[in-house]
Design a protein around this motif. Structure first.
Motif, PDB file in Angstrom:
ATOM      1  N   GLU A 203       3.684  -7.486  -4.031  1.00  0.00           N
ATOM      2  CA  GLU A 203       4.941  -6.824  -4.432  1.00  0.00           C
ATOM      3  C   GLU A 203       4.950  -5.460  -3.568  1.00  0.00           C
ATOM      4  O   GLU A 203       6.197  -5.207  -2.934  1.00  0.00           O
ATOM      5  CB  GLU A 203       5.211  -6.499  -5.760  1.00  0.00           C
ATOM      6  CG  GLU A 203       6.467  -6.002  -6.049  1.00  0.00           C
ATOM      7  CD  GLU A 203       7.862  -7.014  -5.544  1.00  0.00           C
ATOM      8  OE1 GLU A 203       8.700  -6.273  -5.282  1.00  0.00           O
ATOM      9  OE2 GLU A 203       7.686  -8.122  -5.541  1.00  0.00           O
ATOM     10  N   LEU A 204       3.981  -4.737  -3.665  1.00  0.00           N
ATOM     11  CA  LEU A 204       4.084  -3.452  -2.909  1.00  0.00           C
ATOM     12  C   LEU A 204       4.070  -3.685  -1.244  1.00  0.00           C
ATOM     13  O   LEU A 204       4.653  -2.780  -0.550  1.00  0.00           O
ATOM     14  CB  LEU A 204       2.450  -2.710  -2.977  1.00  0.00           C
ATOM     15  CG  LEU A 204       2.643  -1.925  -4.610  1.00  0.00           C
ATOM     16  CD1 LEU A 204       1.495  -1.398  -4.778  1.00  0.00           C
ATOM     17  CD2 LEU A 204       3.875  -0.818  -4.589  1.00  0.00           C
ATOM     18  N   LEU A 205       3.301  -4.595  -0.705  1.00  0.00           N
ATOM     19  CA  LEU A 205       3.460  -5.056   0.573  1.00  0.00           C
ATOM     20  C   LEU A 205       4.951  -5.274   1.169  1.00  0.00           C
ATOM     21  O   LEU A 205       5.381  -4.941   2.016  1.00  0.00           O
ATOM     22  CB  LEU A 205       2.599  -6.109   0.978  1.00  0.00           C
ATOM     23  CG  LEU A 205       1.023  -5.639   1.235  1.00  0.00           C
ATOM     24  CD1 LEU A 205       0.044  -6.851   1.448  1.00  0.00           C
ATOM     25  CD2 LEU A 205       0.922  -4.592   2.280  1.00  0.00           C
ATOM     26  N   GLY A 206       5.700  -6.094   0.154  1.00  0.00           N
ATOM     27  CA  GLY A 206       7.136  -6.610   0.470  1.00  0.00           C
ATOM     28  C   GLY A 206       7.756  -5.224   0.554  1.00  0.00           C
ATOM     29  O   GLY A 206       8.729  -5.189   1.284  1.00  0.00           O
ATOM     30  N   LEU A 207       7.599  -4.477  -0.575  1.00  0.00           N
ATOM     31  CA  LEU A 207       8.533  -3.242  -0.739  1.00  0.00           C
ATOM     32  C   LEU A 207       8.203  -2.272   0.456  1.00  0.00           C
ATOM     33  O   LEU A 207       9.107  -1.707   1.181  1.00  0.00           O
ATOM     34  CB  LEU A 207       7.810  -2.449  -1.897  1.00  0.00           C
ATOM     35  CG  LEU A 207       8.595  -0.843  -2.159  1.00  0.00           C
ATOM     36  CD1 LEU A 207      10.096  -1.185  -2.113  1.00  0.00           C
ATOM     37  CD2 LEU A 207       7.841  -0.095  -3.398  1.00  0.00           C
ATOM     38  N   TYR A 208       6.915  -2.095   0.950  1.00  0.00           N
ATOM     39  CA  TYR A 208       6.669  -1.283   2.253  1.00  0.00           C
ATOM     40  C   TYR A 208       7.274  -1.872   3.426  1.00  0.00           C
ATOM     41  O   TYR A 208       7.906  -1.288   4.254  1.00  0.00           O
ATOM     42  CB  TYR A 208       5.252  -1.015   2.032  1.00  0.00           C
ATOM     43  CG  TYR A 208       4.434  -0.514   1.180  1.00  0.00           C
ATOM     44  CD1 TYR A 208       5.077   0.410   0.403  1.00  0.00           C
ATOM     45  CD2 TYR A 208       2.916  -0.712   1.069  1.00  0.00           C
ATOM     46  CE1 TYR A 208       4.540   1.067  -0.470  1.00  0.00           C
ATOM     47  CE2 TYR A 208       2.495   0.085   0.164  1.00  0.00           C
ATOM     48  CZ  TYR A 208       3.117   0.947  -0.767  1.00  0.00           C
ATOM     49  OH  TYR A 208       2.598   1.573  -1.899  1.00  0.00           O
ATOM     50  N   TRP A 209       7.263  -2.908   3.725  1.00  0.00           N
ATOM     51  CA  TRP A 209       7.830  -3.847   4.657  1.00  0.00           C
ATOM     52  C   TRP A 209       9.334  -3.609   4.837  1.00  0.00           C
ATOM     53  O   TRP A 209       9.953  -3.284   5.676  1.00  0.00           O
ATOM     54  CB  TRP A 209       7.501  -5.381   4.448  1.00  0.00           C
ATOM     55  CG  TRP A 209       7.973  -6.380   5.480  1.00  0.00           C
ATOM     56  CD1 TRP A 209       9.209  -6.923   5.531  1.00  0.00           C
ATOM     57  CD2 TRP A 209       7.644  -6.670   6.689  1.00  0.00           C
ATOM     58  NE1 TRP A 209       9.774  -7.608   6.502  1.00  0.00           N
ATOM     59  CE2 TRP A 209       8.385  -7.604   7.518  1.00  0.00           C
ATOM     60  CE3 TRP A 209       6.387  -6.634   7.411  1.00  0.00           C
ATOM     61  CZ2 TRP A 209       8.374  -8.195   8.693  1.00  0.00           C
ATOM     62  CZ3 TRP A 209       6.185  -7.060   8.516  1.00  0.00           C
ATOM     63  CH2 TRP A 209       7.037  -7.895   9.257  1.00  0.00           C
ATOM     64  N   ASP A 210       9.977  -3.818   3.661  1.00  0.00           N
ATOM     65  CA  ASP A 210      11.397  -3.684   3.482  1.00  0.00           C
ATOM     66  C   ASP A 210      11.900  -2.293   3.896  1.00  0.00           C
ATOM     67  O   ASP A 210      12.733  -2.273   4.413  1.00  0.00           O
ATOM     68  CB  ASP A 210      11.777  -4.217   2.144  1.00  0.00           C
ATOM     69  CG  ASP A 210      13.357  -4.387   2.250  1.00  0.00           C
ATOM     70  OD1 ASP A 210      13.697  -5.078   3.270  1.00  0.00           O
ATOM     71  OD2 ASP A 210      14.111  -3.928   1.365  1.00  0.00           O
ATOM     72  N   ILE A 211      11.059  -1.380   3.341  1.00  0.00           N
ATOM     73  CA  ILE A 211      11.425  -0.081   3.509  1.00  0.00           C
ATOM     74  C   ILE A 211      11.266   0.278   5.169  1.00  0.00           C
ATOM     75  O   ILE A 211      12.200   1.039   5.779  1.00  0.00           O
ATOM     76  CB  ILE A 211      10.714   1.051   2.627  1.00  0.00           C
ATOM     77  CG1 ILE A 211      10.975   1.008   1.308  1.00  0.00           C
ATOM     78  CG2 ILE A 211      10.641   2.463   3.081  1.00  0.00           C
ATOM     79  CD1 ILE A 211       9.852   1.657   0.301  1.00  0.00           C
TER      80      ILE A 211
ATOM     81  N   THR B 287       4.720  11.038   5.838  1.00  0.00           N
ATOM     82  CA  THR B 287       3.781  10.245   6.789  1.00  0.00           C
ATOM     83  C   THR B 287       3.781   8.807   6.248  1.00  0.00           C
ATOM     84  O   THR B 287       3.683   7.891   6.997  1.00  0.00           O
ATOM     85  CB  THR B 287       2.389  10.749   6.507  1.00  0.00           C
ATOM     86  OG1 THR B 287       2.464  12.248   6.706  1.00  0.00           O
ATOM     87  CG2 THR B 287       1.346  10.409   7.261  1.00  0.00           C
ATOM     88  N   SER B 288       3.841   8.444   4.831  1.00  0.00           N
ATOM     89  CA  SER B 288       3.881   7.190   4.246  1.00  0.00           C
ATOM     90  C   SER B 288       5.170   6.390   4.935  1.00  0.00           C
ATOM     91  O   SER B 288       5.081   5.148   5.168  1.00  0.00           O
ATOM     92  CB  SER B 288       3.952   7.042   2.962  1.00  0.00           C
ATOM     93  OG  SER B 288       2.497   7.746   2.322  1.00  0.00           O
ATOM     94  N   LEU B 289       5.986   6.914   4.680  1.00  0.00           N
ATOM     95  CA  LEU B 289       7.433   6.353   5.513  1.00  0.00           C
ATOM     96  C   LEU B 289       7.291   5.923   6.871  1.00  0.00           C
ATOM     97  O   LEU B 289       7.758   4.770   7.267  1.00  0.00           O
ATOM     98  CB  LEU B 289       8.799   7.040   5.022  1.00  0.00           C
ATOM     99  CG  LEU B 289       9.130   7.233   3.560  1.00  0.00           C
ATOM    100  CD1 LEU B 289      10.438   7.976   3.389  1.00  0.00           C
ATOM    101  CD2 LEU B 289       9.187   6.150   2.818  1.00  0.00           C
ATOM    102  N   PHE B 290       6.857   6.864   7.528  1.00  0.00           N
ATOM    103  CA  PHE B 290       6.409   6.563   8.972  1.00  0.00           C
ATOM    104  C   PHE B 290       5.670   5.442   9.044  1.00  0.00           C
ATOM    105  O   PHE B 290       5.376   4.511  10.044  1.00  0.00           O
ATOM    106  CB  PHE B 290       6.023   7.689   9.834  1.00  0.00           C
ATOM    107  CG  PHE B 290       6.995   8.600  10.262  1.00  0.00           C
ATOM    108  CD1 PHE B 290       8.146   8.148  11.183  1.00  0.00           C
ATOM    109  CD2 PHE B 290       7.233   9.945   9.977  1.00  0.00           C
ATOM    110  CE1 PHE B 290       9.145   8.812  11.897  1.00  0.00           C
ATOM    111  CE2 PHE B 290       8.223  10.723  10.442  1.00  0.00           C
ATOM    112  CZ  PHE B 290       9.193  10.154  11.270  1.00  0.00           C
ATOM    113  N   ALA B 291       4.516   5.220   8.082  1.00  0.00           N
ATOM    114  CA  ALA B 291       3.457   4.412   8.321  1.00  0.00           C
ATOM    115  C   ALA B 291       4.093   2.932   7.866  1.00  0.00           C
ATOM    116  O   ALA B 291       3.747   1.900   8.542  1.00  0.00           O
ATOM    117  CB  ALA B 291       2.124   4.518   7.309  1.00  0.00           C
TER     118      ALA B 291
END
Length: 117
Positions: free
Chosen positions: A35-43, A81-85
């Motif tokens: 779920e977190l990977l999906g969230l990060y991918w979508d963001i 930094t996290s959002l750029f990542a």
């Protein structure tokens, strides 16, 4: 050690319960990570699309990070930094996971109707 704990069948039952607990914990961790990977991918995907479509500069990522952190105080993982990542994560892997249409979607219109019954 009580009398019941000396029995082999009790120890086997306890081992089965412990294995079931461990298995559930592992599945829960995997589900959360998925779920977190999906969230990060979508963001990452959304930020990239908004920046391209709306001609936003990179400063919007910092502002977005501050606003998200203000909305969820104490939650970690949404810094600038996290959002750029997340954007980099999406940009790096998106060419490898592009959605390919199913073969039926590639057929000319009416092709399915012409097949023999």
């Amino acid at each position: 050690m009580s009398d019941i704990t000396r029995h082999t069948d009790y120890r086997e039952a306890l081992a089965a319960i412990k294995q079931r607990i461990q298995s559930s914990q592992t599945r829960a961790v995997l589900a959360v990570n998925t779920e977190l990977l999906g969230l990060y991918w979508d963001i990452g995907r959304q930020l990239d699309a908004w920046q391209r479509e709306r001609a936003w500069g990179s400063a919007v990522v910092g502002q977005m990070a501050r606003d998200v952190q203000a909305s969820y105080p104490g939650m970690k993982g949404f810094s600038r930094t996290s959002l750029f990542a997340m954007q980099q994560f999406h940009a790096f892997f998106s060419p490898q996971f592009e959605v390919v249409p199913q073969p039926v979607g590639q057929m000319p219109d009416g092709q399915l109707l012409k097949q023999p019954v």
